[in-house]
Motif scaffolding. Sequence first.
Motif, short mmCIF file in Angstrom:
data_model
loop_
_atom_site.label_atom_id
_atom_site.label_comp_id
_atom_site.label_asym_id
_atom_site.label_seq_id
_atom_site.Cartn_x
_atom_site.Cartn_y
_atom_site.Cartn_z
N TRP A 307 -4.14 -17.83 -38.92
CA TRP A 307 -3.31 -16.92 -38.12
C TRP A 307 -3.36 -17.34 -36.66
O TRP A 307 -4.43 -17.41 -36.06
CB TRP A 307 -3.82 -15.48 -38.27
CG TRP A 307 -3.56 -14.92 -39.64
CD1 TRP A 307 -4.42 -14.92 -40.69
CD2 TRP A 307 -2.36 -14.31 -40.10
NE1 TRP A 307 -3.83 -14.35 -41.78
CE2 TRP A 307 -2.56 -13.96 -41.45
CE3 TRP A 307 -1.13 -14.03 -39.50
CZ2 TRP A 307 -1.57 -13.34 -42.21
CZ3 TRP A 307 -0.15 -13.41 -40.26
CH2 TRP A 307 -0.37 -13.07 -41.59
N VAL A 308 -2.20 -17.64 -36.09
CA VAL A 308 -2.13 -18.15 -34.72
C VAL A 308 -1.52 -17.08 -33.82
O VAL A 308 -0.35 -16.71 -33.98
CB VAL A 308 -1.30 -19.44 -34.64
CG1 VAL A 308 -1.30 -19.99 -33.22
CG2 VAL A 308 -1.83 -20.48 -35.62
N PRO A 309 -2.28 -16.55 -32.87
CA PRO A 309 -1.76 -15.48 -32.01
C PRO A 309 -0.74 -16.00 -31.00
O PRO A 309 -0.83 -17.13 -30.53
CB PRO A 309 -3.01 -14.95 -31.31
CG PRO A 309 -3.94 -16.12 -31.27
CD PRO A 309 -3.69 -16.89 -32.55
N VAL A 310 0.24 -15.17 -30.70
CA VAL A 310 1.20 -15.50 -29.65
C VAL A 310 0.51 -15.44 -28.30
O VAL A 310 -0.45 -14.69 -28.10
CB VAL A 310 2.40 -14.52 -29.69
CG1 VAL A 310 1.97 -13.11 -29.31
CG2 VAL A 310 3.54 -15.00 -28.81
N ASP A 311 0.95 -16.25 -27.37
CA ASP A 311 0.49 -16.16 -25.98
C ASP A 311 1.15 -14.92 -25.38
O ASP A 311 2.29 -14.96 -24.93
CB ASP A 311 0.89 -17.43 -25.22
CG ASP A 311 0.41 -17.42 -23.78
OD1 ASP A 311 0.09 -16.35 -23.25
OD2 ASP A 311 0.37 -18.51 -23.18
N GLN A 312 0.43 -13.80 -25.44
CA GLN A 312 1.02 -12.52 -25.09
C GLN A 312 1.51 -12.47 -23.65
O GLN A 312 2.56 -11.89 -23.36
CB GLN A 312 0.02 -11.39 -25.34
CG GLN A 312 0.66 -10.01 -25.45
CD GLN A 312 1.59 -9.88 -26.64
OE1 GLN A 312 1.19 -10.17 -27.77
NE2 GLN A 312 2.81 -9.44 -26.42
N GLY A 313 0.76 -13.08 -22.72
CA GLY A 313 1.18 -13.07 -21.33
C GLY A 313 2.50 -13.80 -21.14
O GLY A 313 3.41 -13.31 -20.44
N ARG A 314 2.63 -14.96 -21.74
CA ARG A 314 3.88 -15.72 -21.62
C ARG A 314 5.02 -15.00 -22.32
O ARG A 314 6.15 -14.96 -21.82
CB ARG A 314 3.69 -17.12 -22.20
CG ARG A 314 4.91 -18.02 -22.00
CD ARG A 314 4.59 -19.46 -22.39
NE ARG A 314 5.75 -20.31 -22.22
CZ ARG A 314 6.13 -20.84 -21.07
NH1 ARG A 314 5.43 -20.59 -19.98
NH2 ARG A 314 7.21 -21.62 -21.00
N TRP A 315 4.74 -14.42 -23.49
CA TRP A 315 5.78 -13.70 -24.21
C TRP A 315 6.28 -12.50 -23.40
O TRP A 315 7.49 -12.25 -23.31
CB TRP A 315 5.22 -13.25 -25.56
CG TRP A 315 6.07 -12.33 -26.38
CD1 TRP A 315 5.69 -11.15 -26.92
CD2 TRP A 315 7.44 -12.52 -26.78
NE1 TRP A 315 6.72 -10.58 -27.63
CE2 TRP A 315 7.81 -11.40 -27.56
CE3 TRP A 315 8.39 -13.50 -26.54
CZ2 TRP A 315 9.09 -11.25 -28.11
CZ3 TRP A 315 9.67 -13.36 -27.09
CH2 TRP A 315 10.00 -12.24 -27.86
#
Length: 587
Positions: A307-315
Motif C-alpha cells: 500500500w503506497v500512501p499519496v503525498d498528502q501535502g502535494r495532493w
Amino acid sequence: MGAESGADGSRALRAGVPRGLAARPGGHAIRINENFRKRGSKSVIQGGPGGHQGTCPRPSLILFPHVAAGLGRAHTSRDRSVIADSKESLAMRTPPAHVAPPGRAQKRRRLARITLASAVAAALAGSGIYIAGAQAEEVAVPGRIQAEAFAAQSGAQTENTGDADGGRNVGWLANGDWLRYDGVSIIGTDLKARVAADNTDGGIVELRLGTQTGALLASFPITHTGGWQKWTTATGTASSVPAGPQTVFAVMKSTSRSDFVNLNWFTFGSATGTVPSASPTTSASPATPKPTTPATPTTPTTSAAGWVPVDQGRWNQELAAFNAIKPKPVTPGTTRVPEFHTDCELANSAPDDPIVVPGLPGASHMHTFFGPKVDAFTTTDKLLSSKTTCNAPGDLSAYWTPELRKDGKPVPMKSFRVYYGSRVKDPSTVKPFPPGLRVVEGDAKKQVDTPKNAGSDHFWCAGSAETGRSADGNWPVCAQGGNLIFQLVFKDCWDGKHIDSPDHKSHMGDPVNGVCTGKYPVAVPNLSFMVNFQSLGGNGLSLSSGKPSSMHGDFMNAWDPAHIGPLVKSCLNQSAKCGTEVTFAGG
C-alpha cells in the motif's frame, strides 16, 4: 503486464475463514472477509461502497445518448483509424462492479454450501462485520519473516489468516508466481515455511538467490493440507549458507492451472534479519499506512504489503490550485458529454513492467508502451523529465498493454487513443488524478475462452462487420476496411489515500449508483484505452500474456497539473466534449 494479481476462470476465491462454509466446485471457496474480489471470470461483490451483496448480470453496451442511434451499422470509411472518431466513438463497453458468473454446471453436493455462503455474505457484508477464522492480531515470533513482508511480488494477494499466530498470509499463489524478500540473513541450513493448500495437485515452493532463476537455496514440497487455512510447517535444507544479506525469491511451481498454496511465514535458520512484517488489520479495509515524506514530490514510498500512501501535502496543494481554476464558458453547439483525449504513438516494446515488477528487467511478458519510453526502472519522476509520443500538451503519462502477435510475430499498431471521461451522475464532482497514481486494469492471468457475445471484455471489429470467428472461437474475423480493436475501461473512484496497492487495483473502485462513495469516495477521470491493431483478426493471434481474456492495461500518471486541471474543470466538470486541449467540439 507481468502477472497481475488475478486468476484464470478455474482459480479459487479464498478467505481467512473456514472454507467449508462457502465451497465452490473443486473445493474452492467464496471469499467472506474484508474484500470480496473478482477472481477470473467470476465476480463477488465487494463489501464496501453501498453495501452491495450477491452477483449481477453483465451490462449491455453503455452509450452516450447522442450516439445511441449510430449503432448497428457497419462502417467502412478508411478515415476512421480511431474508432472513437466515428459515431461509435463514445460507445464504451464499460465493465461494471458486478459480473455474472458463466453458466457452468454445478455439482449438486456443493449447492447447499454455496447457498449458505451467499446467505452469510448477504447478512453480514452490509453490516460491516468481519468474519475472522482466528485472532486478528499478529504475534511476533523472533527469527521469522512474514510472507506478506515481500519487497515485490507477482500474482499474490494478502488476506487475514486463520493460523495460530494471527496477522495476514499471502494467497492466490499459482505456478509462476513469486515473492521477493530483500536483506535476508541466512543463519543456518534448516529452513521452514508455513503453508496451507486445498489443491490436491500440489507443487513446490522454491527459494532462489538474487533472481527468479538464481541459484536454488532450498525447496518446500506442497501437498494437500485439508484447506486453505489448514496450516502445516514444511521443512527444507539450504544448499549453502551465503554470507551477508541476500535477496531471496520464493517461486511457485506446480502443474496445476489453479492456485495451489498459501504462505504465512519463512525461517532461514535460527535467526533472520529482514524487513519488518506488515501490520495486520481487523477492519474490512486495509490499514491506512502512516504517510511518509518521499525523496522527491512524486516518488512514492511503499508502505506495508504494497500500500503506497499519496503525498498528502502535494495532493492538497494541487487540489487547491484546481479549485481556483475558472472554467471556460461552453460554446453553443458543443456536444454535452464529459470527454477529452490524448493520441499516442508506439514508444517501445519490452518484457518489463515498472508497476508490477519494478526494477526487474525481463521479468514480465512483452508489453507495448505508449507515451514516454518505459523500462523496468521507470518512475513517475523519470516520466516527468521524458519525451512523449502523446499529443495532449502536458501529458507525460505512460500507458501500456500486452503485445499482440500473429503467428508469433508482433502485430503493428494502427492507433492508440486514451479517452478521459466520467461515469458518475454528477461529473462536476470529478477531480484530477493524484500525483504518482499507478493503476492496472484487466487480468493477465485470466485464461478463459471468449466466444462471440461473451460480454464486454473482448476484441471486436472497428469500421466493418464481424464476418466470423477464429478456429478456436476466441478472435473475431473482420471484413475488409475494418480492423481489430479492444476497449479497456478503468475504474474511476479512488480511495483518497493510496496511489498504489498490493494488486495495483484495490485502491480504485467503481461508482455505486453513479456515485463514488464508501471506500472509494473520490471521483477521478475515467480512462478508456482504444487499442487499434492493423489486423483483421482470425487465426494465429495471441497476446504475450495468453488468451484474449488476459488483455489488460497499465497507467502511470505523469500529467502536468497545470494542463490536466483545466481539462477536468472545463470539459469533464461541465460535461463538454473536448479534444486534446480545452477546445470544445460538436458532433
